[in-house]
Design a protein around this motif. Structure first.
Motif, PDB file in Angstrom:
ATOM      1  N   LEU A   4      16.825  55.931  40.103  1.00  0.00           N
ATOM      2  CA  LEU A   4      16.176  55.779  41.406  1.00  0.00           C
ATOM      3  C   LEU A   4      15.902  54.301  41.697  1.00  0.00           C
ATOM      4  N   ALA A   5      15.460  53.566  40.682  1.00  0.00           N
ATOM      5  CA  ALA A   5      15.197  52.135  40.854  1.00  0.00           C
ATOM      6  C   ALA A   5      16.496  51.395  41.190  1.00  0.00           C
ATOM      7  N   ARG A   6      17.594  51.788  40.562  1.00  0.00           N
ATOM      8  CA  ARG A   6      18.884  51.132  40.844  1.00  0.00           C
ATOM      9  C   ARG A   6      19.354  51.425  42.270  1.00  0.00           C
ATOM     10  N   VAL A   7      19.201  52.655  42.705  1.00  0.00           N
ATOM     11  CA  VAL A   7      19.570  53.002  44.085  1.00  0.00           C
ATOM     12  C   VAL A   7      18.695  52.216  45.062  1.00  0.00           C
ATOM     13  N   ALA A   8      17.404  52.147  44.765  1.00  0.00           N
ATOM     14  CA  ALA A   8      16.491  51.398  45.633  1.00  0.00           C
ATOM     15  C   ALA A   8      16.897  49.931  45.705  1.00  0.00           C
ATOM     16  N   PHE A   9      17.280  49.345  44.575  1.00  0.00           N
ATOM     17  CA  PHE A   9      17.618  47.926  44.576  1.00  0.00           C
ATOM     18  C   PHE A   9      18.963  47.670  45.255  1.00  0.00           C
ATOM     19  N   PHE A  10      19.874  48.636  45.208  1.00  0.00           N
ATOM     20  CA  PHE A  10      21.121  48.528  45.963  1.00  0.00           C
ATOM     21  C   PHE A  10      20.804  48.493  47.462  1.00  0.00           C
ATOM     22  N   LEU A  11      19.978  49.436  47.910  1.00  0.00           N
ATOM     23  CA  LEU A  11      19.598  49.492  49.327  1.00  0.00           C
ATOM     24  C   LEU A  11      18.777  48.272  49.735  1.00  0.00           C
ATOM     25  N   SER A  12      17.979  47.741  48.815  1.00  0.00           N
ATOM     26  CA  SER A  12      17.237  46.517  49.077  1.00  0.00           C
ATOM     27  C   SER A  12      18.204  45.353  49.324  1.00  0.00           C
ATOM     28  N   GLY A  13      19.292  45.322  48.588  1.00  0.00           N
ATOM     29  CA  GLY A  13      20.319  44.303  48.807  1.00  0.00           C
ATOM     30  C   GLY A  13      20.973  44.446  50.169  1.00  0.00           C
ATOM     31  N   ALA A  15      19.605  45.810  52.849  1.00  0.00           N
ATOM     32  CA  ALA A  15      18.613  45.381  53.842  1.00  0.00           C
ATOM     33  C   ALA A  15      18.433  43.865  53.826  1.00  0.00           C
ATOM     34  N   GLY A  16      18.359  43.279  52.645  1.00  0.00           N
ATOM     35  CA  GLY A  16      18.112  41.846  52.522  1.00  0.00           C
ATOM     36  C   GLY A  16      19.172  40.986  53.188  1.00  0.00           C
ATOM     37  N   LEU A  17      20.440  41.312  52.949  1.00  0.00           N
ATOM     38  CA  LEU A  17      21.488  40.496  53.567  1.00  0.00           C
ATOM     39  C   LEU A  17      21.709  40.857  55.025  1.00  0.00           C
ATOM     40  N   ALA A 160      26.294  42.335  49.371  1.00  0.00           N
ATOM     41  CA  ALA A 160      27.643  42.131  49.909  1.00  0.00           C
ATOM     42  C   ALA A 160      27.961  43.190  50.962  1.00  0.00           C
ATOM     43  N   LEU A 161      27.601  44.436  50.681  1.00  0.00           N
ATOM     44  CA  LEU A 161      27.825  45.499  51.654  1.00  0.00           C
ATOM     45  C   LEU A 161      26.986  45.264  52.909  1.00  0.00           C
ATOM     46  N   GLY A 162      25.736  44.856  52.737  1.00  0.00           N
ATOM     47  CA  GLY A 162      24.868  44.583  53.887  1.00  0.00           C
ATOM     48  C   GLY A 162      25.408  43.473  54.766  1.00  0.00           C
ATOM     49  N   ALA A 163      25.908  42.403  54.146  1.00  0.00           N
ATOM     50  CA  ALA A 163      26.474  41.298  54.922  1.00  0.00           C
ATOM     51  C   ALA A 163      27.704  41.760  55.694  1.00  0.00           C
ATOM     52  N   ALA A 164      28.563  42.531  55.025  1.00  0.00           N
ATOM     53  CA  ALA A 164      29.772  43.017  55.690  1.00  0.00           C
ATOM     54  C   ALA A 164      29.434  43.977  56.825  1.00  0.00           C
ATOM     55  N   LEU A 165      28.538  44.925  56.563  1.00  0.00           N
ATOM     56  CA  LEU A 165      28.164  45.883  57.607  1.00  0.00           C
ATOM     57  C   LEU A 165      27.494  45.183  58.789  1.00  0.00           C
ATOM     58  N   ALA A 166      26.571  44.266  58.495  1.00  0.00           N
ATOM     59  CA  ALA A 166      25.867  43.568  59.580  1.00  0.00           C
ATOM     60  C   ALA A 166      26.832  42.737  60.410  1.00  0.00           C
ATOM     61  N   GLY A 167      27.663  41.974  59.749  1.00  0.00           N
ATOM     62  CA  GLY A 167      28.536  41.046  60.463  1.00  0.00           C
ATOM     63  C   GLY A 167      29.731  41.683  61.144  1.00  0.00           C
ATOM     64  N   ILE A 182      17.795  48.515  61.728  1.00  0.00           N
ATOM     65  CA  ILE A 182      18.393  49.191  60.564  1.00  0.00           C
ATOM     66  C   ILE A 182      17.828  48.594  59.277  1.00  0.00           C
ATOM     67  N   ALA A 183      17.776  47.261  59.201  1.00  0.00           N
ATOM     68  CA  ALA A 183      17.232  46.606  57.998  1.00  0.00           C
ATOM     69  C   ALA A 183      15.760  46.910  57.819  1.00  0.00           C
ATOM     70  N   VAL A 184      14.999  46.927  58.914  1.00  0.00           N
ATOM     71  CA  VAL A 184      13.578  47.247  58.860  1.00  0.00           C
ATOM     72  C   VAL A 184      13.378  48.661  58.318  1.00  0.00           C
ATOM     73  N   VAL A 185      14.141  49.613  58.831  1.00  0.00           N
ATOM     74  CA  VAL A 185      14.013  51.010  58.387  1.00  0.00           C
ATOM     75  C   VAL A 185      14.374  51.142  56.908  1.00  0.00           C
ATOM     76  N   LEU A 186      15.455  50.495  56.491  1.00  0.00           N
ATOM     77  CA  LEU A 186      15.840  50.550  55.080  1.00  0.00           C
ATOM     78  C   LEU A 186      14.708  50.017  54.184  1.00  0.00           C
ATOM     79  N   ALA A 187      14.184  48.848  54.528  1.00  0.00           N
ATOM     80  CA  ALA A 187      13.108  48.255  53.721  1.00  0.00           C
ATOM     81  C   ALA A 187      11.867  49.149  53.725  1.00  0.00           C
ATOM     82  N   ALA A 188      11.532  49.707  54.880  1.00  0.00           N
ATOM     83  CA  ALA A 188      10.351  50.583  54.969  1.00  0.00           C
ATOM     84  C   ALA A 188      10.537  51.842  54.137  1.00  0.00           C
ATOM     85  N   LEU A 189      11.732  52.412  54.162  1.00  0.00           N
ATOM     86  CA  LEU A 189      11.992  53.605  53.345  1.00  0.00           C
ATOM     87  C   LEU A 189      11.886  53.317  51.858  1.00  0.00           C
TER      88      LEU A 189
END
Length: 191
Positions: A4-13, A15-17, A160-167, A182-189
């Protein structure tokens, strides 16, 4: 818990980018799309990450509820993330006031200070997430390198996925504001 922590940190990445791309675009619109404006935003962003990692590294091992602290940090990132694009709109006013400053180093340094102030809180919070999450996941001293390396790898892959999806997808198809949402919702979740 580790998975769960790994999935959260993937999604954090992710959201972050996504935030970084949106915020860079926001500040580029306010300061101009010059190499200097982009370099200023990137330097402020990376500086905040470094500061947050340093600060959290000093106390993360003493936390009793690392995952709760991690969640609170993600929520704070989401809350500040809502405001950054709106605040960035006012940076152009500040830049217009600086017209009297020369186009050289003085103006560049003032722009950096403005970007660092604007991005300082959320990027410092983002930098705190790895040491805090690592303290929750890396509990066996014999596996610390592997566990922390795994978290970092997963976070960078999400980034990397966040940067690609955003851009390439979210901003062109949904716009700047919706991509920030989208990034706000991801971070809030994640909180």
């Amino acid at each position: 818990m580790r998975h769960l922590a790994r999935v959260a940190f993937f999604l954090s990445g992710v959201a972050g980018l996504t935030f970084e791309i949106v915020w860079m675009r926001s500040l580029s619109l306010a300061l101009g799309g010059t190499t200097l404006a982009i370099a200023t935003t990137t330097a402020a962003y990376m500086g905040g990450l470094a500061l947050g990692s340093h600060l959290a590294g000093r106390f993360a091992d003493r936390l009793r509820r690392s995952l709760a602290v991690y969640g609170a940090i993600e929520i704070s990132i989401a809350l500040v993330g809502i405001a950054i694009p709106m605040l960035a709109q006012h940076v152009s006013w500040f830049d217009a006031v600086m017209v009297s400053a020369d186009e050289g180093m003085t103006r560049a340094m003032l722009r950096f200070v403005v970007a660092a102030i604007l991005l300082g809180i959320p990027t410092t919070a983002m930098g705190m997430t790895l040491p805090i999450l690592a303290s929750a996941v890396a509990t066996d001293i014999r596996r610390v390198g592997r566990d922390v390396g795994s978290l970092y790898t997963i976070n960078i892959a999400g980034a990397a996925l966040g940067a690609a999806l955003a851009g390439f997808y979210w901003i062109p198809n949904y716009g700047h504001r919706a991509t920030n949402t989208i990034a706000v919702v991801l971070a809030a979740l994640l909180g």
